[in-house]
Motif scaffolding. Sequence first.
Motif, PDB file in Angstrom:
ATOM      1  N   GLY A  43      31.529  41.561  26.643  1.00  0.00           N
ATOM      2  CA  GLY A  43      32.488  41.780  27.728  1.00  0.00           C
ATOM      3  C   GLY A  43      33.290  43.056  27.562  1.00  0.00           C
ATOM      4  N   LYS A  44      32.808  43.972  26.705  1.00  0.00           N
ATOM      5  CA  LYS A  44      33.550  45.203  26.439  1.00  0.00           C
ATOM      6  C   LYS A  44      33.580  46.101  27.675  1.00  0.00           C
ATOM      7  CE  LYS A  44      30.629  46.245  23.123  1.00  0.00           C
ATOM      8  NZ  LYS A  44      29.686  45.132  23.267  1.00  0.00           N
ATOM      9  N   THR A  45      32.389  46.327  28.244  1.00  0.00           N
ATOM     10  CA  THR A  45      32.343  47.185  29.433  1.00  0.00           C
ATOM     11  C   THR A  45      33.112  46.542  30.579  1.00  0.00           C
ATOM     12  OG1 THR A  45      30.231  48.113  28.764  1.00  0.00           O
ATOM     13  CG2 THR A  45      30.801  48.301  31.078  1.00  0.00           C
ATOM     14  N   SER A  46      32.980  45.230  30.692  1.00  0.00           N
ATOM     15  CA  SER A  46      33.729  44.532  31.741  1.00  0.00           C
ATOM     16  C   SER A  46      35.226  44.729  31.554  1.00  0.00           C
ATOM     17  CB  SER A  46      33.394  43.044  31.719  1.00  0.00           C
ATOM     18  OG  SER A  46      32.007  42.847  31.883  1.00  0.00           O
ATOM     19  N   LEU A  47      35.674  44.709  30.318  1.00  0.00           N
ATOM     20  CA  LEU A  47      37.091  44.952  30.033  1.00  0.00           C
ATOM     21  C   LEU A  47      37.496  46.341  30.535  1.00  0.00           C
ATOM     22  CD1 LEU A  47      39.766  44.244  28.512  1.00  0.00           C
ATOM     23  CD2 LEU A  47      38.751  45.308  26.495  1.00  0.00           C
ATOM     24  N   PHE A  48      36.645  47.342  30.271  1.00  0.00           N
ATOM     25  CA  PHE A  48      36.922  48.708  30.756  1.00  0.00           C
ATOM     26  C   PHE A  48      37.017  48.736  32.268  1.00  0.00           C
ATOM     27  CE2 PHE A  48      36.014  52.435  27.710  1.00  0.00           C
ATOM     28  CZ  PHE A  48      36.772  51.822  26.729  1.00  0.00           C
ATOM     29  N   HIS A  49      36.059  48.049  32.916  1.00  0.00           N
ATOM     30  CA  HIS A  49      36.071  48.023  34.379  1.00  0.00           C
ATOM     31  C   HIS A  49      37.401  47.494  34.896  1.00  0.00           C
ATOM     32  CE1 HIS A  49      32.092  49.380  34.623  1.00  0.00           C
ATOM     33  NE2 HIS A  49      31.434  48.235  34.575  1.00  0.00           N
ATOM     34  N   CYS A  50      37.951  46.502  34.189  1.00  0.00           N
ATOM     35  CA  CYS A  50      39.245  45.945  34.607  1.00  0.00           C
ATOM     36  C   CYS A  50      40.350  46.977  34.403  1.00  0.00           C
ATOM     37  CB  CYS A  50      39.605  44.708  33.795  1.00  0.00           C
ATOM     38  SG  CYS A  50      38.481  43.349  34.021  1.00  0.00           S
ATOM     39  N   LEU A  51      40.331  47.630  33.242  1.00  0.00           N
ATOM     40  CA  LEU A  51      41.418  48.548  32.909  1.00  0.00           C
ATOM     41  C   LEU A  51      41.438  49.743  33.854  1.00  0.00           C
ATOM     42  CD1 LEU A  51      41.188  48.564  29.007  1.00  0.00           C
ATOM     43  CD2 LEU A  51      42.665  47.194  30.491  1.00  0.00           C
ATOM     44  N   GLY A  53      40.139  49.851  36.892  1.00  0.00           N
ATOM     45  CA  GLY A  53      40.210  49.499  38.306  1.00  0.00           C
ATOM     46  C   GLY A  53      38.869  49.506  39.012  1.00  0.00           C
ATOM     47  N   GLU A  54      37.788  49.634  38.239  1.00  0.00           N
ATOM     48  CA  GLU A  54      36.453  49.606  38.821  1.00  0.00           C
ATOM     49  C   GLU A  54      36.173  48.248  39.482  1.00  0.00           C
ATOM     50  OE1 GLU A  54      33.892  53.054  37.828  1.00  0.00           O
ATOM     51  OE2 GLU A  54      35.776  52.389  37.029  1.00  0.00           O
ATOM     52  N   ARG A  55      36.666  47.217  38.810  1.00  0.00           N
ATOM     53  CA  ARG A  55      36.514  45.852  39.338  1.00  0.00           C
ATOM     54  C   ARG A  55      37.892  45.276  39.578  1.00  0.00           C
ATOM     55  NH1 ARG A  55      31.778  46.052  37.281  1.00  0.00           N
ATOM     56  NH2 ARG A  55      30.154  46.112  38.694  1.00  0.00           N
ATOM     57  N   ARG A  56      37.975  44.433  40.593  1.00  0.00           N
ATOM     58  CA  ARG A  56      39.249  43.756  40.810  1.00  0.00           C
ATOM     59  C   ARG A  56      39.308  42.542  39.891  1.00  0.00           C
ATOM     60  NH1 ARG A  56      41.207  42.103  46.688  1.00  0.00           N
ATOM     61  NH2 ARG A  56      40.458  44.216  47.119  1.00  0.00           N
ATOM     62  N   ILE A  57      40.372  42.428  39.124  1.00  0.00           N
ATOM     63  CA  ILE A  57      40.420  41.362  38.129  1.00  0.00           C
ATOM     64  C   ILE A  57      40.699  40.017  38.795  1.00  0.00           C
ATOM     65  CG2 ILE A  57      41.170  42.918  36.315  1.00  0.00           C
ATOM     66  CD1 ILE A  57      43.964  41.793  36.622  1.00  0.00           C
ATOM     67  N   SER A  58      40.302  38.949  38.096  1.00  0.00           N
ATOM     68  CA  SER A  58      40.488  37.613  38.658  1.00  0.00           C
ATOM     69  C   SER A  58      41.833  37.025  38.250  1.00  0.00           C
ATOM     70  CB  SER A  58      39.373  36.685  38.193  1.00  0.00           C
ATOM     71  OG  SER A  58      38.157  37.382  38.120  1.00  0.00           O
ATOM     72  N   PRO A  73      44.395  51.025  42.699  1.00  0.00           N
ATOM     73  CA  PRO A  73      42.962  51.354  42.739  1.00  0.00           C
ATOM     74  C   PRO A  73      42.584  52.350  41.649  1.00  0.00           C
ATOM     75  CG  PRO A  73      44.119  52.484  44.500  1.00  0.00           C
ATOM     76  CD  PRO A  73      45.115  51.567  43.850  1.00  0.00           C
ATOM     77  N   ALA A  74      41.285  52.488  41.407  1.00  0.00           N
ATOM     78  CA  ALA A  74      40.795  53.305  40.302  1.00  0.00           C
ATOM     79  C   ALA A  74      41.350  54.726  40.347  1.00  0.00           C
ATOM     80  CB  ALA A  74      39.265  53.329  40.320  1.00  0.00           C
ATOM     81  N   HIS A  75      41.295  55.363  41.537  1.00  0.00           N
ATOM     82  CA  HIS A  75      41.716  56.766  41.590  1.00  0.00           C
ATOM     83  C   HIS A  75      43.209  56.892  41.303  1.00  0.00           C
ATOM     84  CE1 HIS A  75      43.307  55.995  45.624  1.00  0.00           C
ATOM     85  NE2 HIS A  75      42.226  55.255  45.799  1.00  0.00           N
TER      86      HIS A  75
ATOM     87  N   GLU C 213      29.238  58.666  44.504  1.00  0.00           N
ATOM     88  CA  GLU C 213      30.562  58.286  44.999  1.00  0.00           C
ATOM     89  C   GLU C 213      31.364  57.524  43.944  1.00  0.00           C
ATOM     90  OE1 GLU C 213      30.693  56.381  48.789  1.00  0.00           O
ATOM     91  OE2 GLU C 213      32.867  56.124  48.671  1.00  0.00           O
ATOM     92  N   ALA C 214      30.684  56.676  43.177  1.00  0.00           N
ATOM     93  CA  ALA C 214      31.404  55.877  42.181  1.00  0.00           C
ATOM     94  C   ALA C 214      32.069  56.798  41.159  1.00  0.00           C
ATOM     95  CB  ALA C 214      30.440  54.924  41.489  1.00  0.00           C
ATOM     96  N   ARG C 215      31.332  57.833  40.739  1.00  0.00           N
ATOM     97  CA  ARG C 215      31.902  58.737  39.754  1.00  0.00           C
ATOM     98  C   ARG C 215      33.040  59.552  40.359  1.00  0.00           C
ATOM     99  NH1 ARG C 215      31.191  59.828  34.143  1.00  0.00           N
ATOM    100  NH2 ARG C 215      32.980  61.139  33.788  1.00  0.00           N
ATOM    101  N   ALA C 216      32.869  59.940  41.625  1.00  0.00           N
ATOM    102  CA  ALA C 216      33.938  60.693  42.277  1.00  0.00           C
ATOM    103  C   ALA C 216      35.226  59.877  42.280  1.00  0.00           C
ATOM    104  CB  ALA C 216      33.529  61.070  43.702  1.00  0.00           C
ATOM    105  N   ALA C 217      35.093  58.579  42.554  1.00  0.00           N
ATOM    106  CA  ALA C 217      36.284  57.725  42.533  1.00  0.00           C
ATOM    107  C   ALA C 217      36.828  57.627  41.113  1.00  0.00           C
ATOM    108  CB  ALA C 217      35.950  56.345  43.071  1.00  0.00           C
ATOM    109  N   ALA C 218      35.914  57.567  40.125  1.00  0.00           N
ATOM    110  CA  ALA C 218      36.344  57.395  38.743  1.00  0.00           C
ATOM    111  C   ALA C 218      37.060  58.635  38.201  1.00  0.00           C
ATOM    112  CB  ALA C 218      35.160  57.046  37.846  1.00  0.00           C
TER     113      ALA C 218
END
Lengths: 250, 286, 342
Positions: A43-51, A53-58, A73-75, C213-218
């Motif tokens: 779940g390491k990558t998933s943790l990154f996604h949460c941190l 903002g790539e994924r919306r956390i539950s 949001p991520a940006h 697009e995903a990377r642009a957002a990242a």
Amino acid sequence: MTSPLLETRDLTLAYGAFHAVDGVGLCIQPGTIHSVIGPNGAGKTSLFHCLTGERRISGGQILFDGRDITRRPAHGRVALGMARSFQITSLFQNLSVRENLRLAAQGTAGWRALDFWRRLDSHRRHAATADEMLERLALTARAELPAGTLSHGQQRILEVGMAICARPRLLLLDEPTSGMGVDDIPTMTRLIAELGRDHTVLLIEHNMSIVMSISDTITVMNRGQILVEGTPQAVREDARVRTAYLGEAA
Amino acid sequence: MLNVYLFQILNGLGLGMIYFLISVGLTLIFGLLNFVNFAHGAFFLLGSYLCYTTVTLTGNFWLSLLLAPLAVGLLAWLLERSLIRRIYHLPHTFQILVTLGIALIIQEVSIMLWGPVGKSVPTPELLRGIVRLGHFAYPQYRLFLIGFAALVAVALWLLLERTRFGALVRAGSESTETVSLLGTNIFRLFSITFALGVALAGLAGVLSAPLRGANPFLGPEILGVAFVVVVIGGMGSFGGALAAGLMVGVVQSLMASLWPQGSSLMIYAAMAVVILLRPYGLFGRA
Amino acid sequence: MNPKLTTPARGDSRPANAIFRRRPAATTLAMLAVVIALPLVVPSATLACEILIFAMAVLGCNLLLGYTGLLSFGQAIFFGSGAYVAALAMIHWQVGLFTALLLAAAAGGLLALLVGALAIRRTGIYFVMLTLALTQMAYFIAYTLSDWTGGDNGLLDVPRPPVAIGGFTLFDLESPLAFYGLVAVLFVFLYLGARRVIDSAFGSTLLAIRENEARAAAVGYDTRHFKILAFALSGAVTGLAGALYAMLLNFAPLSNIELPMSEQILIMTIIGGTGSLFGSLLGAGTIVILGDLLSALWPRWMLLLGVALIAVVMFMRGGLWGGLESLGRRRAGAARKTQEDA
Ligand SMILES: Nc1ncnc2c1ncn2[C@@H]1O[C@H](COP(=O)(O)OP(=O)(O)OP(=O)(O)O)[C@@H](O)[C@H]1O
Ligand SMILES: [Mg+2]
């Protein structure tokens, strides 16, 4: 003790009924290199996604520099000073290496990047950052080539370089050495160690010799949860860590 | 007064079943092949025209109900084997452009064969009458349409849920690799599914022919409606296509009695509202 | 899904900006030459006007498709509404030429802003389907508002006001050649404007979004803002083209705002070469001239467009511009080889 740069409380990410991240409480101290290790699928990558903002956390909460960024949001998190690299290389394949880095630097410009009238020359700062980074990554000779034509090792280096271009306060690197040949790994190790001087680094890495030599703190994850956390020395000697890895291997 | 609404609701159900047949074909193809067929509306109008020709030549609507979807499906099968399969690996943009080209060709060829003015198709003799229920009267053909389309829907559902073919299609929609590993010839499965999905559009064309006739410029309108249905109902979902198809049909029909010119407009407005409130459709997940 | 089936074929899409980064001045000169020569070469000045007007619409479409990777079937909305707004403003308010054009551009841009903001709530094919459905919606709106738009009959007697400043007439545009002068000047400005937009920070970000697009957002871009702004710019240019088209025909038909108009603009973009400004001119020119030559001989010539579209996707993804380019490259390669041999 100083206040943490990044803090999570009870962080959870569910894919359907499956919890890829399950109640993680993480605390990253500024100025440190903090590694996250764990068997495949921990779940390491998933943790990154949460941190990032790539994924919306539950569920749970994320604080960056004392600020609640859970809903950002991520940006918006990049603008606050977080930047990441990806485990699976994600570049602008058909754009030049220099342009990849310049775009990454420009990403922090916010609204100013929407300037559709003035020529790029009026945003010299980002080009300068890109040139600096090319030197640092030893990619100057390939600056004008499309990123997709670089060797795998160079693409991994560019991947990390793009994250650095944002001059983030917290740099999140997801397995920077993944798939790299032995020849390229020392370059990457040196790069990461250098980064530790200017940035706070959160590092996911499978290569134990890198992790043990450069980390200040190591968090071991297993099945979405934190198993052990401590200094390299403490983690190395922990029996639970060994069973987690061996259990996976068996 | 109530009867007017009942009448329009029944009309809407019939229309909705036609919309369902079109959209479920589109959805089926997309689910398995991950391929967007912008020629779907053109195949619909081809179905209508083949119905017209069969009825003119033989006077037999029932024959056209069998032959036209088969012919449209066969054409689709040939197209899949010769052209479509060469573009599966391309980005969606290119797939859309190629199928747009196919749609243009079908439209122009239809005009060459049948002329630029629409053709009307007579209601089959057997179903010319009306059904009476007390004070309420309703055209037989429209009732038949609802019943027949419902039967097709049930058959399709059984095909997808209860047969080996259906199991393969569903598995393939999750992951084509799994199906390849099962030793199935994935390309044959693709051809058949593509033909089946397109034949459903052809069938919808036949069923709508006695109501709306055959018109060479119907393609874009049908495609637009099908997209509204799948945007609301979600791509790759049988239930979503059914619910959204019926909903769109009923809304359009009810509006027709309240504001005749605006009835087509309303379904697009409804779609816009759905997208604003629930970007992933009524039944979709984020 | 099987990654083999879904991953875009990377090698196929060339770095669209590379060409122009190399020789933007040369292509600009070529564009100027074409614009000057056009009325001399094609059968009539009216036809020349039509080519440049559609080339403008294609510039707008190219910004979305070629530079941002957004396949929009919504261009007819902006084209048609530009035509209606300019025509109505001239008919009912007697506004002058430039006011009418500005209003049309504003209407196109504003509508594109709305359409873009709505459609980009979804990505990928859903986005494309939404743009198509919204065009259908716009068509039905125009059809329903027949008191204003003339419905099926179109809006008749659209004037072509003279170029005037403060009520003082400078040029009369009644002759087709004079009108071509206006269209040509506007086209050159739009072309140079598009060049600037593409070379700006914004334009470089559009390419990033198209690439990944995903990377642009990242790396920090709020990609929605970029896409919406791209839509607005595209819509403004397309609305302006629609207004000029109405002035050219003295008529604003309902077909301006129909789906086939979007398709036509898209086809011109692709046949000319996506991601190439000069390609816009090539695409519009080819299709308009072909249509003019063939439609009299064979009313079903649109069939050929379908075939051409398929052929371009299958064999020549860079369009005419891409074809010319690879020809040029092969020539250059051959020349270099003979030099080396010598
Ligand atoms: N989009 C997804 N949908 C469903 N499950 C997912 C998804 N992404 C990841 N998973 C699952 O979540 C779990 C954690 O995955 P994650 O990629 O975070 O692991 P990881 O620790 O980074 O592993 P590795 O060391 O292999 O990179 C895995 O079991 C994975 O199968
Ligand atoms: Mg991982």
